[in-house]
Enzyme design. Structure first.
Site, PDB file in Angstrom:
ATOM      1  N   ASP A 250       0.846  -1.192   0.000  1.00  0.00           N
ATOM      2  CA  ASP A 250       0.000   0.000   0.000  1.00  0.00           C
ATOM      3  C   ASP A 250       0.883   1.244   0.000  1.00  0.00           C
ATOM      4  O   ASP A 250       2.117   1.152   0.023  1.00  0.00           O
ATOM      5  CB  ASP A 250      -0.893   0.006   1.257  1.00  0.00           C
ATOM      6  CG  ASP A 250      -0.058  -0.071   2.535  1.00  0.00           C
ATOM      7  OD1 ASP A 250       0.378   0.978   3.031  1.00  0.00           O
ATOM      8  OD2 ASP A 250       0.182  -1.199   3.039  1.00  0.00           O
TER       9      ASP A 250
ATOM     10  N   ASP B 254       0.643   3.585   2.513  1.00  0.00           N
ATOM     11  CA  ASP B 254       0.511   4.117   3.865  1.00  0.00           C
ATOM     12  C   ASP B 254      -0.723   5.020   3.960  1.00  0.00           C
ATOM     13  O   ASP B 254      -1.823   4.580   3.615  1.00  0.00           O
ATOM     14  CB  ASP B 254       1.789   4.823   4.289  1.00  0.00           C
ATOM     15  CG  ASP B 254       1.897   4.995   5.802  1.00  0.00           C
ATOM     16  OD1 ASP B 254       1.409   4.111   6.531  1.00  0.00           O
ATOM     17  OD2 ASP B 254       2.469   5.999   6.262  1.00  0.00           O
TER      18      ASP B 254
END
Length: 273
Positions: A229, A231
């Protein structure tokens, strides 16, 4: 234990709870309590990979590599990152005799060029955790013990993992700093921006104190991030949604075969480090 039981140790991260087939389970007790769960010992044929090796040849060409695997959160992910018994986990690997310890982990990217699905063979960490038991030396009964940690990740192990990634055709960034947060919550946008502004590359919740304890235990250690991802998002890409638990597990599971294949390719060379 009468002699080494394993050559290479592997810690499993979020979603990575089993590794080798036909592995046997072993119980290891430590002065620090129980590890996260039973450790399994399996075998990888030396001839599986044609990677160059370095260092002393501890394993003959006719041997299999014995691999000790332990999911750091437990087989059912019962241990949150701030409650993992890192000392017991690392000491168990030491007792088993591993000569190399590899730590795959899920991570959030702090850089647009480091994309979900990429790997990062990190070379530095920044510790932002608190309250964790992070040393074997609670007392200096035999004199001071201050471990040097300027280079927390073993350069030879890192090179082997990068070679394995290239052979597997996966994108692996050579070097990067992982900032380790306490968890189990994810970062705020302000924290994520701070980490990015400091020049760090990925964020994770478990690399500390694993790396420091491995150094104290005298075990060469390497960490490899699978990016799941971005974050809390990217300033330059406002359409990117902040990370969720569901995203982390979904992306890691989708890439788990690549994690396993990379490790299997690297293990014969890791055993010869």
């Amino acid at each position: 234990m009468a002699g080494p039981v394993a050559d290479v140790g592997v810690f499993g991260g979020s979603g990575f709870y089993t590794f080798l087939e036909d592995a046997r389970s072993v119980e290891v007790s430590t002065a620090w309590g129980a590890p996260s769960g039973p450790i399994t010992i399996g075998r990888v044929p030396i001839g599986r990979a044609g990677l160059a090796t370095s260092g002393d040849d501890h394993v003959s060409a006719d041997d299999d590599v014995r691999v000790a695997f332990l999911p750091r959160h437990g087989p059912d992910h019962r241990h949150p990152p701030h409650r993992v018994n890192y000392r017991a986990n690392v000491d168990a690997m030491r007792q088993l005799g591993v000569r190399a310890l590899v730590s795959p982990f899920a991570a959030g990217s702090l850089r647009p060029e480091i994309k979900p699905g990429d790997f990062v063979v990190v070379d530095q960490f920044v510790d932002r955790t608190s309250g964790r038991a992070d040393t074997f030396y609670d007392q200096f009964d035999e004199g001071p013990r201050h471990a040097p940690l300027a280079e927390p990740y073993d350069a030879k192990l890192r090179a082997i993992l990068l070679d394995a990634a290239a052979a597997a055709g996966v994108t692996a960034h050579d070097g990067g700093t992982v900032v380790v947060t306490n968890g189990p919550r994810f970062s705020t946008r302000a924290e994520s921006q701070w980490h990015r502004a400091a020049g760090w590359h990925v964020v994770n919740m478990t690399q500390y104190p694993e790396a420091a304890l491995a150094r104290e235990a005298g075990i060469p250690f390497a960490g490899i991030a699978l990016v799941t991802d971005y974050d809390a998002g990217l300033d330059e890409a406002p359409e990117v949604e902040p990370v969720t638990q569901e995203t982390v597990f979904r992306v890691f599971e989708a890439n788990l075969d690549r994690v396993r294949e990379l490790l299997l390719s690297a293990i014969p060379a890791l055993a010869r480090r």
